[in-house]
Design a protein around this motif. Structure first.
Motif, PDB file in Angstrom:
ATOM      1  N   ILE A  94       0.830  -1.205   0.000  1.00 43.63           N
ATOM      2  CA  ILE A  94       0.000   0.000   0.000  1.00 43.63           C
ATOM      3  C   ILE A  94       0.866   1.258   0.000  1.00 43.63           C
ATOM      4  O   ILE A  94       0.606   2.204  -0.750  1.00 43.63           O
ATOM      5  CB  ILE A  94      -0.983  -0.018   1.188  1.00 43.63           C
ATOM      6  CG1 ILE A  94      -2.035  -1.123   0.974  1.00 43.63           C
ATOM      7  CG2 ILE A  94      -1.656   1.339   1.367  1.00 43.63           C
ATOM      8  CD1 ILE A  94      -2.872  -1.432   2.190  1.00 43.63           C
ATOM      9  N   VAL A  95       1.921   1.264   0.802  1.00 45.75           N
ATOM     10  CA  VAL A  95       2.836   2.417   0.845  1.00 45.75           C
ATOM     11  C   VAL A  95       3.496   2.620  -0.512  1.00 45.75           C
ATOM     12  O   VAL A  95       3.534   3.738  -1.044  1.00 45.75           O
ATOM     13  CB  VAL A  95       3.897   2.241   1.967  1.00 45.75           C
ATOM     14  CG1 VAL A  95       5.018   3.254   1.828  1.00 45.75           C
ATOM     15  CG2 VAL A  95       3.246   2.345   3.337  1.00 45.75           C
ATOM     16  N   VAL A  96       4.009   1.538  -1.099  1.00 41.99           N
ATOM     17  CA  VAL A  96       4.686   1.649  -2.394  1.00 41.99           C
ATOM     18  C   VAL A  96       3.723   2.120  -3.471  1.00 41.99           C
ATOM     19  O   VAL A  96       4.069   2.982  -4.289  1.00 41.99           O
ATOM     20  CB  VAL A  96       5.335   0.293  -2.779  1.00 41.99           C
ATOM     21  CG1 VAL A  96       5.779   0.293  -4.226  1.00 41.99           C
ATOM     22  CG2 VAL A  96       6.525   0.007  -1.871  1.00 41.99           C
ATOM     23  N   LEU A  97       2.523   1.598  -3.474  1.00 43.75           N
ATOM     24  CA  LEU A  97       1.545   1.998  -4.487  1.00 43.75           C
ATOM     25  C   LEU A  97       1.155   3.467  -4.369  1.00 43.75           C
ATOM     26  O   LEU A  97       0.872   4.120  -5.369  1.00 43.75           O
ATOM     27  CB  LEU A  97       0.296   1.128  -4.397  1.00 43.75           C
ATOM     28  CG  LEU A  97       0.464  -0.293  -4.915  1.00 43.75           C
ATOM     29  CD1 LEU A  97      -0.776  -1.128  -4.598  1.00 43.75           C
ATOM     30  CD2 LEU A  97       0.725  -0.290  -6.415  1.00 43.75           C
ATOM     31  N   TRP A 116      -1.868  -5.289  -8.774  1.00 40.27           N
ATOM     32  CA  TRP A 116      -1.629  -4.771  -7.420  1.00 40.27           C
ATOM     33  C   TRP A 116      -2.890  -4.780  -6.569  1.00 40.27           C
ATOM     34  O   TRP A 116      -2.851  -5.145  -5.395  1.00 40.27           O
ATOM     35  CB  TRP A 116      -1.022  -3.372  -7.495  1.00 40.27           C
ATOM     36  CG  TRP A 116       0.354  -3.427  -8.080  1.00 40.27           C
ATOM     37  CD1 TRP A 116       0.757  -2.922  -9.288  1.00 40.27           C
ATOM     38  CD2 TRP A 116       1.499  -4.064  -7.514  1.00 40.27           C
ATOM     39  NE1 TRP A 116       2.077  -3.205  -9.495  1.00 40.27           N
ATOM     40  CE2 TRP A 116       2.560  -3.904  -8.418  1.00 40.27           C
ATOM     41  CE3 TRP A 116       1.726  -4.765  -6.336  1.00 40.27           C
ATOM     42  CZ2 TRP A 116       3.833  -4.410  -8.188  1.00 40.27           C
ATOM     43  CZ3 TRP A 116       2.996  -5.259  -6.091  1.00 40.27           C
ATOM     44  CH2 TRP A 116       4.027  -5.082  -7.010  1.00 40.27           C
ATOM     45  N   LYS A 117      -4.006  -4.389  -7.155  1.00 39.58           N
ATOM     46  CA  LYS A 117      -5.268  -4.389  -6.413  1.00 39.58           C
ATOM     47  C   LYS A 117      -5.632  -5.814  -5.988  1.00 39.58           C
ATOM     48  O   LYS A 117      -6.023  -6.053  -4.842  1.00 39.58           O
ATOM     49  CB  LYS A 117      -6.379  -3.780  -7.267  1.00 39.58           C
ATOM     50  CG  LYS A 117      -7.693  -3.634  -6.553  1.00 39.58           C
ATOM     51  CD  LYS A 117      -8.721  -2.945  -7.435  1.00 39.58           C
ATOM     52  CE  LYS A 117     -10.041  -2.797  -6.706  1.00 39.58           C
ATOM     53  NZ  LYS A 117     -11.054  -2.152  -7.534  1.00 39.58           N
ATOM     54  N   PHE A 122      -5.954 -10.275  -2.091  1.00 39.38           N
ATOM     55  CA  PHE A 122      -5.471 -11.615  -1.732  1.00 39.38           C
ATOM     56  C   PHE A 122      -4.835 -11.590  -0.341  1.00 39.38           C
ATOM     57  O   PHE A 122      -5.158 -12.411   0.527  1.00 39.38           O
ATOM     58  CB  PHE A 122      -4.461 -12.088  -2.790  1.00 39.38           C
ATOM     59  CG  PHE A 122      -3.866 -13.432  -2.526  1.00 39.38           C
ATOM     60  CD1 PHE A 122      -4.503 -14.581  -2.963  1.00 39.38           C
ATOM     61  CD2 PHE A 122      -2.647 -13.551  -1.854  1.00 39.38           C
ATOM     62  CE1 PHE A 122      -3.947 -15.833  -2.729  1.00 39.38           C
ATOM     63  CE2 PHE A 122      -2.089 -14.793  -1.616  1.00 39.38           C
ATOM     64  CZ  PHE A 122      -2.741 -15.940  -2.058  1.00 39.38           C
ATOM     65  N   ASN A 123      -3.926 -10.649  -0.127  1.00 37.87           N
ATOM     66  CA  ASN A 123      -3.271 -10.530   1.185  1.00 37.87           C
ATOM     67  C   ASN A 123      -4.287 -10.222   2.277  1.00 37.87           C
ATOM     68  O   ASN A 123      -4.216 -10.776   3.369  1.00 37.87           O
ATOM     69  CB  ASN A 123      -2.201  -9.442   1.149  1.00 37.87           C
ATOM     70  CG  ASN A 123      -0.963  -9.854   0.391  1.00 37.87           C
ATOM     71  OD1 ASN A 123      -0.929 -10.900  -0.250  1.00 37.87           O
ATOM     72  ND2 ASN A 123       0.049  -9.022   0.436  1.00 37.87           N
ATOM     73  N   GLY A 124      -5.227  -9.329   1.974  1.00 35.72           N
ATOM     74  CA  GLY A 124      -6.264  -8.988   2.944  1.00 35.72           C
ATOM     75  C   GLY A 124      -7.090 -10.202   3.339  1.00 35.72           C
ATOM     76  O   GLY A 124      -7.434 -10.376   4.516  1.00 35.72           O
ATOM     77  N   ALA A 125      -7.393 -11.043   2.366  1.00 36.38           N
ATOM     78  CA  ALA A 125      -8.148 -12.267   2.660  1.00 36.38           C
ATOM     79  C   ALA A 125      -7.352 -13.171   3.604  1.00 36.38           C
ATOM     80  O   ALA A 125      -7.918 -13.750   4.544  1.00 36.38           O
ATOM     81  CB  ALA A 125      -8.483 -13.005   1.364  1.00 36.38           C
TER      82      ALA A 125
END
Length: 144
Positions: A94-97, A116-117, A122-125
């Motif tokens: 999120i920071v990099v984006l 990226w989204k 995926f990571n959030g899941a």
């Protein structure tokens, strides 16, 4: 064993298995394509000065956490570790984006094909799954 306790145990064990599969796959794909992984980390914003260290640390930590799942005594620690690692990865994304022009993907295998989204989703899941696993394991310990 109480009936409800069995449901929590099945939930926790299923989530643990998903993390084992995810982290073994992720670590293996990074190690199998080590030079590409190292090259991408070397071009990554904010962490490139630490790439030579991170290139070994990330797959090692992923495999270490996976190993914790092999011992029932350490499964809760493994889930907390998964939660931490996935939160760190997601926060970094999120920071990099939001604050960087250059965004190389250092993921391996099929995860590299995600946008990226999709990667953040995926990571959030998996962050949610780690939380559910932690709550299920804690509930299992309190009801036995």
């Amino acid at each position: 064993m109480k009936r409800s306790n069995k449901g929590y145990q099945i939930t926790a064990n299923s989530i643990c298995l998903l993390f084992i599969i995810l982290f073994v796959y992720a670590a293996t794909s990074k190690l199998m394509d080590f030079n590409h992984f190292k090259s991408q980390l070397g071009r990554s914003p904010y962490i490139s000065p630490y790439a030579n260290w991170i290139v070994w640390a990330v797959p090692s930590v992923e495999l270490l956490i996976t190993g914790l799942f092999l011992f029932p005594k350490y499964r809760l620690l493994a889930l907390y570790s998964d939660l931490s690692l996935m939160t760190i990865f997601t926060t970094y994304l999120i920071v990099v984006l939001n604050f960087s022009d250059s965004i190389p993907c250092s993921c391996g295998g099929i995860l590299a094909t995600l946008g990226w989204k999709e990667h953040i989703i995926f990571n959030g899941a998996f962050i949610v799954l780690a939380l559910i696993g932690i709550l299920s394991m804690r509930k299992t310990k309190h009801t036995t």
